[in-house]
Design a protein around this motif. Sequence first.
Motif, short mmCIF file in Angstrom:
data_model
loop_
_atom_site.label_atom_id
_atom_site.label_comp_id
_atom_site.label_asym_id
_atom_site.label_seq_id
_atom_site.Cartn_x
_atom_site.Cartn_y
_atom_site.Cartn_z
N VAL A 1 -18.49 -12.75 -19.38
CA VAL A 1 -18.46 -13.11 -17.96
C VAL A 1 -17.27 -12.46 -17.27
O VAL A 1 -17.40 -11.91 -16.16
N PHE A 2 -16.10 -12.50 -17.90
CA PHE A 2 -14.92 -11.89 -17.28
C PHE A 2 -15.11 -10.39 -17.09
O PHE A 2 -14.81 -9.85 -16.00
N ARG A 3 -15.59 -9.72 -18.10
CA ARG A 3 -15.75 -8.26 -17.99
C ARG A 3 -16.81 -7.90 -16.95
O ARG A 3 -16.64 -6.96 -16.17
N ASN A 4 -17.91 -8.64 -16.96
CA ASN A 4 -18.97 -8.38 -15.99
C ASN A 4 -18.50 -8.69 -14.58
O ASN A 4 -18.69 -7.88 -13.65
N GLY A 5 -17.87 -9.84 -14.40
CA GLY A 5 -17.41 -10.25 -13.07
C GLY A 5 -16.36 -9.32 -12.52
O GLY A 5 -16.40 -8.95 -11.33
N LEU A 6 -15.40 -8.91 -13.35
CA LEU A 6 -14.36 -8.00 -12.89
C LEU A 6 -14.93 -6.63 -12.56
O LEU A 6 -14.46 -5.96 -11.64
N THR A 7 -15.95 -6.20 -13.31
CA THR A 7 -16.63 -4.94 -13.00
C THR A 7 -17.31 -5.01 -11.64
O THR A 7 -17.22 -4.07 -10.83
N LEU A 8 -18.00 -6.12 -11.37
CA LEU A 8 -18.64 -6.30 -10.06
C LEU A 8 -17.61 -6.30 -8.94
O LEU A 8 -17.90 -5.88 -7.81
N GLN B 1 -16.87 -14.39 -5.55
CA GLN B 1 -16.39 -13.04 -5.29
C GLN B 1 -17.51 -12.01 -5.15
O GLN B 1 -17.32 -10.95 -4.56
N SER B 2 -18.68 -12.30 -5.72
CA SER B 2 -19.78 -11.33 -5.68
C SER B 2 -21.11 -12.06 -5.61
O SER B 2 -21.38 -12.95 -6.44
N ASN B 3 -21.93 -11.69 -4.63
CA ASN B 3 -23.25 -12.33 -4.52
C ASN B 3 -24.24 -11.80 -5.54
O ASN B 3 -25.34 -12.31 -5.65
N ARG B 4 -23.83 -10.78 -6.29
CA ARG B 4 -24.71 -10.24 -7.34
C ARG B 4 -24.54 -10.96 -8.68
O ARG B 4 -25.37 -10.83 -9.57
N PHE B 5 -23.42 -11.69 -8.82
CA PHE B 5 -23.10 -12.27 -10.12
C PHE B 5 -24.17 -13.25 -10.58
O PHE B 5 -24.56 -13.27 -11.76
N ASN C 1 -28.44 -10.00 -13.50
CA ASN C 1 -27.06 -9.87 -13.96
C ASN C 1 -26.75 -10.82 -15.11
O ASN C 1 -26.07 -10.45 -16.08
N LEU C 2 -27.26 -12.05 -15.03
CA LEU C 2 -27.03 -13.01 -16.12
C LEU C 2 -27.69 -12.52 -17.41
O LEU C 2 -27.12 -12.68 -18.50
N SER C 3 -28.88 -11.93 -17.29
CA SER C 3 -29.54 -11.35 -18.46
C SER C 3 -28.72 -10.20 -19.03
O SER C 3 -28.60 -10.04 -20.26
N LEU C 4 -28.13 -9.40 -18.13
CA LEU C 4 -27.29 -8.28 -18.57
C LEU C 4 -26.07 -8.78 -19.33
O LEU C 4 -25.68 -8.19 -20.36
N ILE C 5 -25.46 -9.87 -18.87
CA ILE C 5 -24.31 -10.44 -19.57
C ILE C 5 -24.69 -10.83 -21.00
O ILE C 5 -23.95 -10.56 -21.96
N GLY D 1 -15.00 -4.49 -8.96
CA GLY D 1 -14.39 -3.17 -8.90
C GLY D 1 -13.03 -3.09 -9.55
O GLY D 1 -12.27 -2.15 -9.29
N VAL D 2 -12.72 -4.05 -10.41
CA VAL D 2 -11.42 -4.05 -11.10
C VAL D 2 -11.46 -3.06 -12.26
O VAL D 2 -12.43 -3.00 -13.02
N SER D 3 -10.41 -2.28 -12.43
CA SER D 3 -10.32 -1.28 -13.49
C SER D 3 -10.43 -1.93 -14.87
O SER D 3 -9.99 -3.06 -15.08
N SER D 4 -11.03 -1.20 -15.81
CA SER D 4 -11.20 -1.72 -17.17
C SER D 4 -9.86 -2.01 -17.84
O SER D 4 -9.78 -2.86 -18.73
N VAL D 5 -8.80 -1.31 -17.42
CA VAL D 5 -7.48 -1.57 -17.99
C VAL D 5 -7.05 -3.00 -17.70
O VAL D 5 -6.51 -3.70 -18.57
N TYR D 6 -7.30 -3.47 -16.49
CA TYR D 6 -6.93 -4.83 -16.12
C TYR D 6 -7.83 -5.86 -16.81
O TYR D 6 -7.40 -6.99 -17.06
N GLN D 7 -9.06 -5.45 -17.11
CA GLN D 7 -9.94 -6.35 -17.87
C GLN D 7 -9.36 -6.61 -19.25
O GLN D 7 -9.34 -7.74 -19.74
#
Length: 329
Positions: free
Chosen positions: A291-298, A40-44, A49-53, A300-306
């Motif tokens: 991973v879920f929170r980071n991936g969903l943020t990338l 879903q994201s080439n930045r993941f 990004n992995l260090s950020l997770i 553009g999914v709202s934090s509510v859905y996370q």
Amino acid sequence: MSTPTVPAHSHRRLADHLPTLAEAGPLIALVIACIFFISQSNRFLSFQNLSLILQQTMVVAVIAIGQTLIVLTGGIDLSCGMVMALGSIVMTKFAVVMGVPPVIAIVCGVGASTLFGLLNGVLITRIKLPAFIVTLGTLNIAFAVTQIYSNAESVSNLPDAIMFFGNTFNLGPATVTYGTVLTLLMYLATWFVLRDTVPGRHLYALGNNPEAARLMGLSAQRILITVYTLSGAIYGIAALLAVSRTGVGDPQAGQTENLDSITAVVLGGTSLFGGRGSIAGTLLGALIVGVFRNGLTLMGVSSVYQVLITGILVILAVAADKLSRRGAR
């Protein structure tokens, strides 16, 4: 010409060596989640990004160590996040406002968290109160003490020594914080204690069957007080990591870490009924949440859905544990 048959006991021996769903499930879930977010994201998949997770996960992952020890005994700790916040305020105010040397300030902060852990253990074992009720009460006490002591104000201008674990070093193309290294070392140490020491086996025995543990001569009171006190100290270390990552002592911190740590423990395959689980699974569970929170943020999914997805994952994990226990009977 007849086909040779494999004895049934050989199949049983093979099955005994295969990991159970509770053991393999977290790793499978983590791999599937990573594959999905890579698509879903080439930045993941970038090293940055992995260090950020890992950085985003380390505080909850450390709190989850203490939560795992408690859940293995059949208990639960709702106060962990606010106890961590209190420890962070104590160590930062001691260092900045009172001018205490940073190392001593850190010890005082960890000591404050440890005392709350001891209080939980004493109330649960001596007065025989349910862990849920005790830790719900100490959650509110820790929150109030934190707000009163800090005047609901953040503490900044921290000395470098308290910020040490937020510093980074290069590991190949990746940038890694010293806090991440400390987190992994704590997991390694806990894994060794639970797997290869007598206290670790006693902890599992108590959680699996308290009456059998009593007949073995184990002191449930001593084990529980030790576990809750040690968990309090672990929350103090998590407080140090939180401070080193954010650069401030924040009295508003820790308000969701209790549920996040329980989520990590449950997703990691540790049974809320006690006596079954692994610390390696907890680390995987914390990474799944990260991973879920980071991936969903990338994406553009709202934090509510996370939060919604995290809640669904917890229910599924607990349901799977319940069904596996029923099937084992």
